[in-house]
Enzyme design. Structure first.
Site, PDB file in Angstrom:
ATOM      1  N   SER A   1     -10.942 -11.878  22.087  1.00  7.45           N
ATOM      2  CA  SER A   1     -10.411 -10.897  23.041  1.00  7.45           C
ATOM      3  C   SER A   1      -9.881  -9.728  22.229  1.00  7.45           C
ATOM      4  O   SER A   1      -9.579  -9.884  21.037  1.00  7.45           O
ATOM      5  CB  SER A   1      -9.260 -11.546  23.815  1.00  7.45           C
ATOM      6  OG  SER A   1      -8.506 -10.557  24.494  1.00  7.45           O
TER       7      SER A   1
ATOM      8  N   LYS B   1      -6.128 -16.902  20.464  1.00  7.09           N
ATOM      9  CA  LYS B   1      -7.275 -16.053  20.086  1.00  7.09           C
ATOM     10  C   LYS B   1      -7.170 -15.593  18.624  1.00  7.09           C
ATOM     11  O   LYS B   1      -8.193 -15.448  17.949  1.00  7.09           O
ATOM     12  CB  LYS B   1      -7.394 -14.867  21.047  1.00  7.09           C
ATOM     13  CG  LYS B   1      -7.749 -15.264  22.483  1.00  7.09           C
ATOM     14  CD  LYS B   1      -9.080 -16.000  22.591  1.00  7.09           C
ATOM     15  CE  LYS B   1      -9.512 -16.253  24.025  1.00  7.09           C
ATOM     16  NZ  LYS B   1     -10.743 -17.065  24.136  1.00  7.09           N
TER      17      LYS B   1
ATOM     18  N   TYR C   1      -1.197 -16.951  24.567  1.00  4.98           N
ATOM     19  CA  TYR C   1      -2.651 -16.728  24.661  1.00  4.98           C
ATOM     20  C   TYR C   1      -3.159 -16.015  23.401  1.00  4.98           C
ATOM     21  O   TYR C   1      -4.164 -16.415  22.813  1.00  4.98           O
ATOM     22  CB  TYR C   1      -2.951 -15.891  25.908  1.00  4.98           C
ATOM     23  CG  TYR C   1      -4.413 -15.513  26.056  1.00  4.98           C
ATOM     24  CD1 TYR C   1      -5.363 -16.465  26.420  1.00  4.98           C
ATOM     25  CD2 TYR C   1      -4.837 -14.199  25.855  1.00  4.98           C
ATOM     26  CE1 TYR C   1      -6.708 -16.109  26.570  1.00  4.98           C
ATOM     27  CE2 TYR C   1      -6.171 -13.845  26.006  1.00  4.98           C
ATOM     28  CZ  TYR C   1      -7.107 -14.803  26.364  1.00  4.98           C
ATOM     29  OH  TYR C   1      -8.427 -14.450  26.514  1.00  4.98           O
TER      30      TYR C   1
END
Ligand SMILES: NC(=O)c1ccc[n+]([C@@H]2O[C@H](COP(=O)([O-])OP(=O)(O)OC[C@H]3O[C@@H](n4cnc5c(N)ncnc54)[C@H](OP(=O)(O)O)[C@@H]3O)[C@@H](O)[C@H]2O)c1
Length: 275
Positions: free
Chosen positions: A134, A151, A147
């Site tokens: 991302s 990533k 999150y």
């Protein structure tokens, strides 16, 4: 035509990618967790697509699902590690089990799938692995720390995978989309309602409206699936592919600005409040 294995195809990018690649003539295997999703997608994707029921947090499910596939059809030419879940919460309030669950899916799950597929690609001497990171796998945002950590970890693992597999003729790439209009956003909203206490000192960060110019720049799953197809068609090209005008602007700022200037840029843009 290449055989492409994509994880997490019940919705969003995975679904769009299966449909696009099957239509373009690829042989595609998609993983889902429910037979009803396999049945629904089989009707839309046609005879060049097949389906495996697989839970990436479960050793046996991955071993049986992918072991069986490789036994029947050999290693896929391309693995797209697409499964991912959000993990919302300030670092102060993030519940440890919630963070652990996100790590188990986004990081360990991706590694588990990789370990099931990479040996057969390495032995054959060809293949490609695309990991779904991302734009916020390169620069973190408040409330998204959990999150982003998953990533960032996937980015680190992907670099090691790339260097390790290159001598064996297997390419590793990373796709870095910005915001994609998928069910992922509803999942984040559900976590917002469930996880952020009503009196959270951080709650206002999430409830400010997104800057309108940003929301005009987000991607559809079909646009990201098109970028994925390009990556599959040029495996020896760039290592990382950024996708979406929002992601390009965000990462360009991160590249050009020092830490202090980037922090001021984010605050000015209202990035803290947007996703
Ligand atoms: N949407 C965004 O704004 C955005 C931006 C940048 C990167 N990404 C990344 O892009 C990828 C795809 O996201 P998306 O937006 O398409 O999300 P999505 O629509 O929520 O799709 C996620 C997929 O992962 C599956 N999945 C979740 N947990 C799983 C597990 N434990 N085992 C097996 N499958 C599991 C889901 O299946 P179920 O239906 O069974 O839950 C679903 O098929 C993710 O890696 C995400 O982090 C998304």
């Amino acid at each position: 035509m290449k055989h492409v294995l994509i994880t997490g195809c019940s919705s969003g990018l995975g679904e769009a990618a299966v449909l696009r690649l099957a239509k373009a003539g690829y042989r595609v295997t998609g993983t889902v967790r429910r037979q009803t999703d396999a049945d629904r997608l089989a009707a839309a994707a046609g005879p060049d697509a097949s389906w495996i029921l697989m839970e990436v947090t479960d050793d046996r499910s991955v071993r049986d699902g992918l072991g069986g596939l490789i036994e029947r059809r050999g290693a896929p030419d391309v693995l797209v590690n697409n499964v991912g879940v959000p993990c919302l919460g300030s670092m102060e309030e993030l519940r440890i089990p919630d963070f652990r669950a996100a790590l188990e899916t986004n990081v360990i799950g991706a590694l588990r799938v990789y370990q099931a597929v990479a040996p057969a690609m390495r032995r054959r001497g060809s293949g490609q692995i695309v990991n779904l990171s991302s734009s916020i796998g390169k620069a973190a945002l408040p409330i998204y720390g959990g999150y982003c950590a998953t990533k960032f970890a996937l980015e680190a693992m992907s670099e090691a995978m790339r260097y390790e597999l290159a001598p064996f003729g297997v390419a590793v790439n990373i796709l870095e989309p910005g915001i994609i209009a998928t069910a992922f956003r509803n999942k984040k909203q559900a976590q917002r309602n469930d996880r952020i206490p009503a009196n959270s000192p951080y709650g206002n960060r999430l409830d400010n409206p997104a800057p309108p110019d940003l929301m005009q720049r987000i991607s559809t799953p079909e646009e990201v699936a098109a970028a994925l197809q390009q990556l599959i068609e040029t495996p020896q090209g760039e290592f990382r592919r950024v996708c979406g005008r929002d992601a390009e602007a965000f990462l360009e700022a991160r590249r050009k600005l020092d830490d202090g200037a980037f922090e001021r840029h984010l605050t000015g843009k209202g990035y803290a409040a947007i996703l």
